[in-house]
Design a protein around this motif. Sequence first.
Motif, PDB file in Angstrom:
ATOM      1  N   LEU A  61       0.871  -1.185  -0.036  1.00 18.74           N
ATOM      2  CA  LEU A  61       0.055   0.066  -0.017  1.00 18.74           C
ATOM      3  C   LEU A  61       0.758   1.616   0.021  1.00 18.74           C
ATOM      4  N   ASN A  62       2.078   1.302   0.396  1.00 17.68           N
ATOM      5  CA  ASN A  62       2.968   2.453   0.485  1.00 17.68           C
ATOM      6  C   ASN A  62       3.654   2.726  -0.661  1.00 17.68           C
ATOM      7  N   GLU A  68      -2.050   0.661 -10.195  1.00 18.69           N
ATOM      8  CA  GLU A  68      -1.973  -0.967  -9.564  1.00 18.69           C
ATOM      9  C   GLU A  68      -3.165  -1.130  -8.648  1.00 18.69           C
ATOM     10  N   LEU A  69      -3.418  -0.177  -7.944  1.00 19.74           N
ATOM     11  CA  LEU A  69      -4.442  -0.146  -6.773  1.00 19.74           C
ATOM     12  C   LEU A  69      -5.841  -0.188  -7.588  1.00 19.74           C
ATOM     13  N   ALA A  70      -6.119   0.251  -8.742  1.00 19.26           N
ATOM     14  CA  ALA A  70      -7.397   0.284  -9.197  1.00 19.26           C
ATOM     15  C   ALA A  70      -7.701  -1.128  -9.913  1.00 19.26           C
ATOM     16  N   ILE A  75     -12.002  -2.142  -6.511  1.00 17.04           N
ATOM     17  CA  ILE A  75     -11.389  -0.690  -6.295  1.00 17.04           C
ATOM     18  C   ILE A  75     -11.283   0.028  -7.505  1.00 17.04           C
ATOM     19  N   GLY A  76     -11.789   0.916  -8.000  1.00 16.03           N
ATOM     20  CA  GLY A  76     -11.814   1.542  -9.013  1.00 16.03           C
ATOM     21  C   GLY A  76     -10.716   2.706  -9.098  1.00 16.03           C
ATOM     22  N   GLU A  77     -10.877   3.555 -10.043  1.00 16.55           N
ATOM     23  CA  GLU A  77      -9.759   4.568 -10.357  1.00 16.55           C
ATOM     24  C   GLU A  77     -10.119   5.640  -9.289  1.00 16.55           C
ATOM     25  N   ALA A  78     -11.444   6.008  -9.036  1.00 11.02           N
ATOM     26  CA  ALA A  78     -11.684   7.094  -8.036  1.00 11.02           C
ATOM     27  C   ALA A  78     -11.181   6.646  -6.492  1.00 11.02           C
TER      28      ALA A  78
END
Length: 125
Positions: A61-62, A68-70, A75-78
């Motif tokens: 997460l850091n 990558e998170l999206a 988890i979307g882009e926003a």
Amino acid sequence: MRAAGKATKTEKCLLGLTAAFLCLLAGLYLHDARQTEPAAVKTERTVSREELAPDLSPLDLNTATAAELAALPGIGEALAERIVAYREANGAFASVEELLEVSGIGEKKLTGLEGRVRVEREETE
């Protein structure tokens, strides 16, 4: 009455037909056995292992980018942008559970991310 050990005309005819039928079956079996070739599968192109099974190690997460998170489920882009913004505003995540502080992430979404995200602790000396 007929004599013991003597076959009647009907019995001889039936034995002959049975023998002919068995010969026909044996001939068909041998014919099929000769014509059957081992099955071969030909492919048009070679696919690398990475394309079939991409790296599924948990994201840190850091260090993870918004893109990558999206890509994580749920988890979307926003939401990915909010996670990055939270990290920039509050510093590095101390634990995965700290994601609950990000607007839009609740217990259910956090449970869905289990095993897909991690927090790498930095060694300070």
